[in-house]
Design a protein around this motif. Structure first.
Motif, PDB file in Angstrom:
ATOM      1  N   ASP A 135       0.823  -1.211   0.000  1.00  0.00           N
ATOM      2  CA  ASP A 135       0.000   0.000   0.000  1.00  0.00           C
ATOM      3  C   ASP A 135       0.852   1.254   0.000  1.00  0.00           C
ATOM      4  N   PHE A 136       1.949   1.239   0.756  1.00  0.00           N
ATOM      5  CA  PHE A 136       2.816   2.420   0.732  1.00  0.00           C
ATOM      6  C   PHE A 136       3.416   2.606  -0.655  1.00  0.00           C
ATOM      7  N   ILE A 137       3.918   1.529  -1.253  1.00  0.00           N
ATOM      8  CA  ILE A 137       4.555   1.621  -2.573  1.00  0.00           C
ATOM      9  C   ILE A 137       3.541   2.083  -3.617  1.00  0.00           C
ATOM     10  N   ARG A 138       2.351   1.539  -3.548  1.00  0.00           N
ATOM     11  CA  ARG A 138       1.301   1.907  -4.505  1.00  0.00           C
ATOM     12  C   ARG A 138       0.958   3.386  -4.401  1.00  0.00           C
ATOM     13  N   ASN A 139       0.891   3.878  -3.174  1.00  0.00           N
ATOM     14  CA  ASN A 139       0.435   5.247  -2.972  1.00  0.00           C
ATOM     15  C   ASN A 139       1.561   6.275  -2.909  1.00  0.00           C
ATOM     16  N   SER A 140       2.781   5.818  -3.184  1.00  0.00           N
ATOM     17  CA  SER A 140       3.886   6.780  -3.296  1.00  0.00           C
ATOM     18  C   SER A 140       4.485   6.760  -4.698  1.00  0.00           C
ATOM     19  N   SER A 141       3.750   6.184  -5.645  1.00  0.00           N
ATOM     20  CA  SER A 141       4.198   6.222  -7.038  1.00  0.00           C
ATOM     21  C   SER A 141       4.152   7.661  -7.548  1.00  0.00           C
ATOM     22  N   TYR A 174      11.389 -12.775   1.751  1.00  0.00           N
ATOM     23  CA  TYR A 174      12.514 -13.691   2.029  1.00  0.00           C
ATOM     24  C   TYR A 174      12.195 -14.595   3.214  1.00  0.00           C
ATOM     25  N   HIS A 175      11.627 -14.043   4.280  1.00  0.00           N
ATOM     26  CA  HIS A 175      11.230 -14.874   5.419  1.00  0.00           C
ATOM     27  C   HIS A 175      10.162 -15.879   5.019  1.00  0.00           C
ATOM     28  N   GLY A 176       9.179 -15.440   4.224  1.00  0.00           N
ATOM     29  CA  GLY A 176       8.144 -16.355   3.773  1.00  0.00           C
ATOM     30  C   GLY A 176       8.720 -17.480   2.931  1.00  0.00           C
ATOM     31  N   MET A 177       9.632 -17.147   2.022  1.00  0.00           N
ATOM     32  CA  MET A 177      10.288 -18.154   1.182  1.00  0.00           C
ATOM     33  C   MET A 177      11.069 -19.144   2.034  1.00  0.00           C
ATOM     34  N   ASP A 178      11.775 -18.641   3.035  1.00  0.00           N
ATOM     35  CA  ASP A 178      12.606 -19.489   3.877  1.00  0.00           C
ATOM     36  C   ASP A 178      11.767 -20.421   4.741  1.00  0.00           C
ATOM     37  N   LEU A 179      10.694 -19.904   5.330  1.00  0.00           N
ATOM     38  CA  LEU A 179       9.889 -20.674   6.274  1.00  0.00           C
ATOM     39  C   LEU A 179       8.867 -21.575   5.587  1.00  0.00           C
ATOM     40  N   PHE A 180       8.203 -21.051   4.549  1.00  0.00           N
ATOM     41  CA  PHE A 180       7.045 -21.735   3.970  1.00  0.00           C
ATOM     42  C   PHE A 180       7.242 -22.199   2.532  1.00  0.00           C
ATOM     43  N   GLY A 181       8.292 -21.749   1.874  1.00  0.00           N
ATOM     44  CA  GLY A 181       8.505 -22.139   0.479  1.00  0.00           C
ATOM     45  C   GLY A 181       7.682 -21.293  -0.458  1.00  0.00           C
ATOM     46  N   SER A 182       6.520 -21.784  -0.861  1.00  0.00           N
ATOM     47  CA  SER A 182       5.626 -20.991  -1.706  1.00  0.00           C
ATOM     48  C   SER A 182       4.837 -20.020  -0.829  1.00  0.00           C
ATOM     49  N   MET A 183       4.343 -18.957  -1.457  1.00  0.00           N
ATOM     50  CA  MET A 183       3.632 -17.906  -0.733  1.00  0.00           C
ATOM     51  C   MET A 183       2.515 -17.346  -1.593  1.00  0.00           C
ATOM     52  N   PRO A 184       1.484 -16.750  -0.975  1.00  0.00           N
ATOM     53  CA  PRO A 184       0.546 -15.934  -1.755  1.00  0.00           C
ATOM     54  C   PRO A 184       1.269 -14.675  -2.203  1.00  0.00           C
ATOM     55  N   PHE A 185       1.136 -14.330  -3.474  1.00  0.00           N
ATOM     56  CA  PHE A 185       1.937 -13.222  -3.998  1.00  0.00           C
ATOM     57  C   PHE A 185       1.071 -12.053  -4.418  1.00  0.00           C
ATOM     58  N   LYS A 186       1.461 -10.866  -3.929  1.00  0.00           N
ATOM     59  CA  LYS A 186       0.902  -9.604  -4.402  1.00  0.00           C
ATOM     60  C   LYS A 186       2.002  -8.548  -4.373  1.00  0.00           C
ATOM     61  N   ASP A 187       1.935  -7.633  -5.325  1.00  0.00           N
ATOM     62  CA  ASP A 187       2.792  -6.455  -5.275  1.00  0.00           C
ATOM     63  C   ASP A 187       1.914  -5.222  -5.424  1.00  0.00           C
ATOM     64  N   GLU A 188       2.526  -4.079  -5.679  1.00  0.00           N
ATOM     65  CA  GLU A 188       1.762  -2.834  -5.717  1.00  0.00           C
ATOM     66  C   GLU A 188       0.802  -2.766  -6.903  1.00  0.00           C
ATOM     67  N   ASN A 189       1.005  -3.629  -7.887  1.00  0.00           N
ATOM     68  CA  ASN A 189       0.137  -3.627  -9.057  1.00  0.00           C
ATOM     69  C   ASN A 189      -1.036  -4.599  -8.934  1.00  0.00           C
ATOM     70  N   ASP A 191      -4.523  -6.290  -7.389  1.00  0.00           N
ATOM     71  CA  ASP A 191      -5.793  -5.838  -6.837  1.00  0.00           C
ATOM     72  C   ASP A 191      -5.821  -6.209  -5.354  1.00  0.00           C
ATOM     73  N   PRO A 192      -5.885  -5.210  -4.453  1.00  0.00           N
ATOM     74  CA  PRO A 192      -5.855  -5.532  -3.021  1.00  0.00           C
ATOM     75  C   PRO A 192      -7.022  -6.399  -2.571  1.00  0.00           C
ATOM     76  N   ASN A 193      -8.118  -6.378  -3.314  1.00  0.00           N
ATOM     77  CA  ASN A 193      -9.311  -7.110  -2.894  1.00  0.00           C
ATOM     78  C   ASN A 193      -9.423  -8.505  -3.508  1.00  0.00           C
ATOM     79  N   ALA A 194      -8.510  -8.843  -4.417  1.00  0.00           N
ATOM     80  CA  ALA A 194      -8.561 -10.138  -5.077  1.00  0.00           C
ATOM     81  C   ALA A 194      -7.749 -11.162  -4.287  1.00  0.00           C
ATOM     82  N   LEU A 195      -8.091 -12.440  -4.429  1.00  0.00           N
ATOM     83  CA  LEU A 195      -7.296 -13.495  -3.815  1.00  0.00           C
ATOM     84  C   LEU A 195      -5.911 -13.529  -4.444  1.00  0.00           C
ATOM     85  N   ALA A 196      -4.920 -13.698  -3.611  1.00  0.00           N
ATOM     86  CA  ALA A 196      -3.550 -13.747  -4.105  1.00  0.00           C
ATOM     87  C   ALA A 196      -3.302 -15.054  -4.842  1.00  0.00           C
ATOM     88  N   GLN A 197      -2.488 -14.984  -5.884  1.00  0.00           N
ATOM     89  CA  GLN A 197      -2.034 -16.179  -6.571  1.00  0.00           C
ATOM     90  C   GLN A 197      -0.860 -16.799  -5.818  1.00  0.00           C
TER      91      GLN A 197
END
Length: 531
Positions: A135-141, A174-189, A191-197
């Motif tokens: 959210d910070f990255i999205r709103n400081s573009s 990095y912590h998520g990758m180390d602890l859990f391997g795969s992760m739900p992924f979202k970046d600033e682009n 949709d905040p309301n959509a399920l993460a891939q």
């Protein structure tokens, strides 16, 4: 675990935080401000960025971790550093805990399941941090700054914070990758309301690497930023960390890059004071007693301004009990919790009577062996974190509840050890330099050069043991044991496998499970094998 939404499209809390120097002063104010009012004020951005830093330090929006950031668990229990420490240390040979809080003992027994509430909290905490950062990255573009009328004269500072928040996002991924391997992924682009891939571990590695490389020359040069804020050396250390473990994460070794990036850090002007005791690194004045010259990045704690029951407050109170005098630790009482295993004690020559100054065991009326996990007197205590300065004066909180000790996420000693490992694993570099770097640490540890090593002593077994002696209880051990194939199916220590003398466990435990409730909420996620 419900992650509280941090969306600027709705009413937001405007957090007044100091700008991440020595302390982060969390004080909600102006809670009825809309996103437009907040984002139109250039002064807001440093405070909103500070909230992302604060997410690594505090468990909630109020003192003592009140108004917790994530739901379903106490804010102190879900403090980022506290719960990350438990994942990396309680699961290893370096620590075990006496308490019966929920499923906490599952860590030291390596018997956790996908319903473990602490694993749920860690997963939620990592994703909460990523949501804050996005959210910070999205709103400081630049487009967003244009829309809110931020003048060009104010943008340099905002851009600097945006780069740092990109680092903080990569750090949590990095912590998520180390602890859990795969992760739900979202970046600033996204949709905040959509399920993460779902993003697979190797792909997440590539994303983290690309982000860090992209900001490497944008972030503040090494040793030029405010104390406690990320800079170029922080990026280099994180790159070195992912490259050191790349064979675990991706199946491909990257040891040449380990040598390259640790060399950048080593040449950036940090120093180890061989004349000062090792213990000074973990005192209340470690921001000013000379230790700060070794620190590459710290999480800053202050007994008055960052009042949390996690972080270094946990690491100071929880190991104190039995015949230990709380006054010596600058606290009002011990929590009779964490100790170490006999196998870790044996890393030190002479054990409790070692001449190695890094051996900070408390042994009076403590047994080395642990027949009962719940008895604090069984297992040597560790007196590493102390809320007093070099003169023995207590930290700033007069009650003794909260501590002033800054936590060293990265320090030069770790860069020295990673360089040496990279050399041994075929990454190039200089064996003689690696020996020199190790001997700097040993001269500090022993107070002289009498225990220095030669090139003939330098091998991978030595590196693993030396990393334990130098970096114990600093959130490295699980990762190190996995890299050396000593975590699950090989290494044995007390109570591993829920056996008093220890036993091996299945290798699927090198990853923690994706929490069952997260799988129920998002069909895109995939459970790790074995769970």
């Amino acid at each position: 675990m419900k992650i509280y939404k941090y969306l600027f499209g709705v009413v937001v809390a405007f957090f007044a935080l100091s700008s991440c120097e020595e302390t982060l002063d969390l004080e909600p104010r102006g809670e009825n401000l809309t996103s437009g009012e907040v984002l139109s004020d250039p002064a807001s951005y440093d405070r909103l960025a500070a909230k992302v830093y604060a997410g690594l330090i505090l468990g909630g929006q109020e003192g003592g971790d009140g108004n917790a950031d994530i739901g379903g668990i106490d804010g102190g229990f879900s403090n980022y550093l506290r719960i990350y420490w438990q994942h990396q240390e309680l699961s290893s040979d370096e620590a075990l805990i006496a308490w019966d809080d929920g499923t906490i003992k599952d860590f030291q027994r390596q018997t956790w399941s996908d319903s473990n509430e602490f694993i749920n909290a860690m997963y939620s905490r990592v994703n909460y941090q990523i949501a804050l950062a996005n959210d910070f990255i999205r709103n400081s573009s630049e487009a967003s700054l244009d829309s809110y009328g931020i003048p060009e004269s104010e943008r340099e500072t905002i851009r600097a914070f945006r780069t740092e928040v990109r680092f903080l996002r990569a750090y949590s991924y990095y912590h998520g990758m180390d602890l859990f391997g795969s992760m739900p992924f979202k970046d600033e682009n996204s949709d905040p309301n959509a399920l993460a891939q779902n993003i697979e571990r190797a792909d997440l590695f590539n994303y983290i690497e690309s982000e860090l490389l992209d900001i490497e020359d944008e972030i503040a040069p090494a040793r030029t930023n405010e104390y406690g804020r990320a800079d170029q050396a922080t990026v280099w250390m994180t790159l070195a960390k992912i490259y050191l473990n790349a064979e675990v994460y991706t199946g491909t070794s990257r040891y040449t890059e380990v040598v390259d990036y640790t060399t950048k850090v080593i040449n950036a002007g940090y120093s180890v004071d061989t004349s000062a005791p090792y213990a000074n690194l973990f005192l209340a004045d470690n921001d000013s007693n000379g230790s700060q010259n070794e620190f590459i990045w710290t999480l800053n704690f202050d007994g008055q301004r960052t009042q949390t029951f996690g972080g270094t407050t946990f690491l100071t109170h929880a190991p104190v009990g039995g015949d230990m005098d709380p006054d010596n630790f600058g606290i009002n009482g011990g929590w009779f919790g964490i100790r170490t295993t006999p196998q870790f004690v044996e890393l030190f020559p002479g054990e409790e009577n070692s001449a190695d100054g890094r051996e900070l065991f408390f042994t009076e009326n403590q047994t080395k062996q642990i027949n009962n996990e719940s008895q604090f007197s069984q297992g040597f205590a560790i007196a590493k974190y102390k809320n007093v300065d070099v003169n023995g004066v207590q930290g700033s909180d007069a009650t003794g509840d909260f501590v002033d000790i800054d936590f060293p996420v990265y320090r030069l000693a770790d860069a020295y050890l990673m360089y040496a490992e990279g050399v041994l694993r075929g990454g190039g570099g200089s064996t003689s330099l690696a020996v020199d770097y190790i001997n700097i640490l040993r001269e500090r540890a022993y107070g002289n050069s009498g225990s220095n090593i030669t090139a003939g002593d330098l091998n991978l077994d030595f590196i693993l043991d030396e990393r334990g002696r130098e970096l114990y209880w600093e959130t490295h051990r699980r990762q190190d044991l996995i890299r050396f194939n000593q975590f699950s199916s090989n290494g044995v220590w007390a109570w591993k496998g829920n056996v008093a003398t220890g036993t091996t466990t299945s290798s699927f435990r090198d990853l923690f499970p994706i929490p069952a409730r997260e799988l129920n909420l998002n069909d895109n996620l995939v459970q790790n094998p074995g769970y």
